[in-house]
Design a protein around this motif. Structure first.
Motif, PDB file in Angstrom:
ATOM      1  N   ASP A 408     -36.176  20.527 115.892  1.00 11.79           N
ATOM      2  CA  ASP A 408     -37.062  21.608 115.471  1.00 11.79           C
ATOM      3  C   ASP A 408     -37.497  21.457 114.014  1.00 11.79           C
ATOM      4  O   ASP A 408     -36.719  21.034 113.160  1.00 11.79           O
ATOM      5  N   THR A 409     -38.719  21.831 113.748  1.00 10.07           N
ATOM      6  CA  THR A 409     -39.189  22.056 112.385  1.00 10.07           C
ATOM      7  C   THR A 409     -39.426  23.553 112.225  1.00 10.07           C
ATOM      8  O   THR A 409     -39.818  24.232 113.171  1.00 10.07           O
ATOM      9  N   VAL A 410     -39.157  24.059 111.036  1.00 14.17           N
ATOM     10  CA  VAL A 410     -39.267  25.494 110.789  1.00 14.17           C
ATOM     11  C   VAL A 410     -40.064  25.724 109.518  1.00 14.17           C
ATOM     12  O   VAL A 410     -39.896  25.011 108.528  1.00 14.17           O
ATOM     13  N   ASN A 411     -40.911  26.725 109.561  1.00 11.14           N
ATOM     14  CA  ASN A 411     -41.711  27.067 108.389  1.00 11.14           C
ATOM     15  C   ASN A 411     -41.857  28.579 108.334  1.00 11.14           C
ATOM     16  O   ASN A 411     -42.327  29.198 109.293  1.00 11.14           O
ATOM     17  N   PHE A 412     -41.409  29.185 107.230  1.00  9.98           N
ATOM     18  CA  PHE A 412     -41.570  30.631 107.043  1.00  9.98           C
ATOM     19  C   PHE A 412     -42.976  30.901 106.486  1.00  9.98           C
ATOM     20  O   PHE A 412     -43.319  30.423 105.398  1.00  9.98           O
ATOM     21  N   LEU A 413     -43.778  31.658 107.227  1.00  7.12           N
ATOM     22  CA  LEU A 413     -45.127  32.018 106.815  1.00  7.12           C
ATOM     23  C   LEU A 413     -45.157  33.481 106.391  1.00  7.12           C
ATOM     24  O   LEU A 413     -44.484  34.326 106.998  1.00  7.12           O
ATOM     25  N   PHE A 414     -45.989  33.767 105.387  1.00 10.17           N
ATOM     26  CA  PHE A 414     -45.939  35.109 104.783  1.00 10.17           C
ATOM     27  C   PHE A 414     -47.326  35.540 104.339  1.00 10.17           C
ATOM     28  O   PHE A 414     -48.132  34.738 103.861  1.00 10.17           O
ATOM     29  N   SER A 415     -47.574  36.821 104.497  1.00  9.15           N
ATOM     30  CA  SER A 415     -48.754  37.433 103.909  1.00  9.15           C
ATOM     31  C   SER A 415     -48.417  38.881 103.612  1.00  9.15           C
ATOM     32  O   SER A 415     -47.860  39.587 104.458  1.00  9.15           O
ATOM     33  N   ALA A 416     -48.736  39.336 102.407  1.00  7.71           N
ATOM     34  CA  ALA A 416     -48.450  40.711 102.022  1.00  7.71           C
ATOM     35  C   ALA A 416     -49.645  41.637 102.236  1.00  7.71           C
ATOM     36  O   ALA A 416     -49.518  42.856 102.081  1.00  7.71           O
ATOM     37  N   ASN A 417     -50.808  41.053 102.610  1.00  3.74           N
ATOM     38  CA  ASN A 417     -52.027  41.843 102.707  1.00  3.74           C
ATOM     39  C   ASN A 417     -52.617  41.787 104.101  1.00  3.74           C
ATOM     40  O   ASN A 417     -52.428  40.821 104.842  1.00  3.74           O
ATOM     41  N   LYS A 418     -53.404  42.825 104.435  1.00  2.70           N
ATOM     42  CA  LYS A 418     -54.000  42.904 105.766  1.00  2.70           C
ATOM     43  C   LYS A 418     -54.904  41.715 106.051  1.00  2.70           C
ATOM     44  O   LYS A 418     -54.888  41.155 107.148  1.00  2.70           O
TER      45      LYS A 418
END
Length: 554
Positions: A408-418
């Motif tokens: 497996d490869t894992v990547n945490f994706l994030f966005s604080a805005n709509k």
């Protein structure tokens, strides 16, 4: 959990002995007061590399010792596996000498740094600001999923299969390389083997041939010498045997008048019999020995063959040549059977790879379930921390080839805005956002792993106001769940929530500066919080605000 910490002669600390409580505690102090020094000392107990420059000037050694209550954490297996005495109170001690020597102890028993590091990871987690960078590291992200998935057994089974597969593949590659090299050398090996086989050597023949050559070379001298010896013993006139016989007869004639003569006659008879036997053997040997130039040539030719083979192969004995012959035969046999061995290993590698991929799929399924749980928990934790429109996604992929931790490869994706695009968390999150994300991750992990003590070193950097309150809520909640949480902070909102409040400060005398830490009384806490609110000058408003903050915990 951490019960007490003792530090002597470390950096600016001459002597420090402080106790800690369970639950949520806070440590405050001005920048440069020595908070990082205390964390550095704790790091030595966790197996970090020691630096003699850390020893207080003028001291011969420094000592760091911590006492932990481990009665509720089931750590007996570690102590049994490392043949260490287990007690409900565990003592870690590190001694660093000015000579550069370092010693480590677990419960007063000498231990390796590897053992101390392994135990330290079970006892305490120190989260410093630079660890926020781990959020974008795949290894950390994968570890988060594994902790939430509780897949220790599955991961251990996978890694066993993976190591077996990797070893089998390395064996196959080595065998193919050897087979290719052997095939390139096959003609040479076959020629050498045929030459040795044609020689038809036998162990011990060299010594026998050398003796025979020596005899044949001196055959005439040997025959002449044997002839002369035979004449001395057996000549018709003046021979030793004839003279000895006369002596015996004389003694026989005297025995009637001289009793001892009979015994002498018997002894002479024995000597006569022995010499007569020797005389016959000398005569026989004389008949056997003959000068044979043809046989001498044969023996020398055979010896020359042996000597040339020994010189060619750089050995000294026929036995060594026979051993070399056997080795060449085995190499040819291996060349012949290498295709079968390669086919067998290829089948083994293929079967192990099938098992590796199957077990990797088991890990993937567990991690995928954990990923959905991470997404759910992170959203629930981040919204109260001032991110109402947060989106947090765990992106999973597949490696081209399985690795030691799975496929497996894992990547945490994030966005604080709509309207924000989901991206790698470190690419789009601000310092304050990363601090909040990391605190949420730690709180989530703490809920899955029964880690006794967690230390946060200024994890609140970049936040303030209500968000600081919410972060304090999380740390306080973690401390209320049978866990010890210690936060080093500059925010009064967080400092006010601690069950215990410790202050790090420096004192100067005429010759040196010392760092200290002490637990504050209620009145001292009010003053400390007031200073954190208003700076060096205390105001009544700041004092009242500090009292109001402290009431939040009452």
């Amino acid at each position: 959990m951490l019960r007490s910490l003792y530090i002597q002669n470390y950096a600016l600390i001459e002597k420090l002995d402080i106790g800690f409580d369970s639950g949520f505690s806070v440590i405050t102090g001005e920048t440069g007061a020595g908070k990082s020094i205390i964390l550095g000392a704790i790091g030595l107990l966790l197996g970090q590399r020691a630096d003699v420059k850390s020893i207080r000037k003028g001291a011969s050694k420094c000592i760091i010792e911590a006492r932990f209550d481990v009665s509720a954490y089931g750590m007996q297996p570690f102590f049994e596996a490392n043949e260490l005495e287990y007690e409900d109170e565990c003592i870690l001690r590190r001694e660093l000498y000015a000579s550069g020597k370092s010693r480590a102890f677990i419960n007063d028993t000498p231990a390796s740094l590897a053992q101390m590091k392994e135990l330290g990871e079970l006892l305490i987690d120190v989260h410093s600001q630079h660890q926020n960078l781990l959020l974008n590291k795949e290894g950390f992200q994968l570890n988060v999923l594994d902790l939430l998935a509780h897949d220790d057994a599955e991961l251990a089974a996978y890694q066993k299969l993976y190591n077996d597969w990797r070893q089998a593949r390395q064996d196959l590659e080595a065998l193919v390389a050897r087979a290719e090299q052997s095939r390139a050398d096959e003609d040479y090996i076959r020629f050498q083997l045929e030459q040795l086989e044609e020689a038809n050597l036998t162990d011990g023949e060299q010594e026998e041939l050398e003796q025979e050559a020596e005899m044949l070379t001196h055959a005439e001298d040997i025959k002449a010498g044997l002839y002369r010896a035979g004449q001395v013993l057996n000549a018709d006139e003046g021979g030793v045997l004839e003279a000895l016989k006369d002596c015996q007869n004389t003694m026989m004639g005297l025995r009637s008048v001289f009793a001892p003569a009979g015994e002498l006659a018997d002894r002479l008879d024995s000597v006569y019999i022995e010499l007569k036997d020797i005389s016959q053997e000398v005569a026989d040997k004389e008949e056997e020995v003959e000068f044979n130039p043809a046989r001498l040539d044969e023996v020398n030719a055979r010896l020359n063959l042996i000597y040339s083979l020994q010189q060619k192969h750089r050995v000294d004995t026929v036995k060594a040549l026979l051993s070399l012959q056997e080795s060449y035969a085995l190499q040819l046999s291996a060349i012949t059977s290498s295709d079968e061995d390669i086919a067998r290993l290829e089948a083994q590698v293929k079967e192990l790879f099938s098992q590796v991929t199957a077990q990797a799929q088991v890990l993937t399924e567990a991690r995928t379930r954990a990923a959905r749980e991470v997404e759910r928990q992170m959203a629930a934790r981040l919204v109260p921390l001032g991110m109402p429109n947060v989106r947090f996604q765990v992106e999973m992929g597949v490696r081209k080839e399985p690795g030691v931790h799975g496929a497996d490869t894992v990547n945490f994706l994030f966005s604080a805005n709509k309207n924000g695009v989901l991206q790698n968390i470190s690419s789009v999150a601000s310092g304050g956002e990363i601090a909040r994300v990391m605190l949420s991750v730690k709180a989530m992990i703490a809920g899955a792993v029964k880690l006794p003590t967690i230390v946060f070193d200024e994890i609140d950097t970049g936040v303030s106001g209500e968000i600081a309150d919410r972060m304090a809520d999380i740390m306080q909640e973690m401390g209320d769940n049978d866990r010890q949480v210690i936060s080093i902070t500059h925010l009064p909102q967080i400092a006010a929530r601690g069950r215990a409040h410790y202050k790090v400060y420096k004192e100067d005398n005429e010759v040196e500066t010392n760092s200290h830490i002490r637990r504050l009384t209620d009145d001292e806490r009010v003053e400390e919080l007031a200073h954190m609110l208003s700076g060096a000058t205390l105001t009544e408003a700041a004092l009242n605000n500090a009292r109001a903050l402290l009431k939040l915990d009452k």
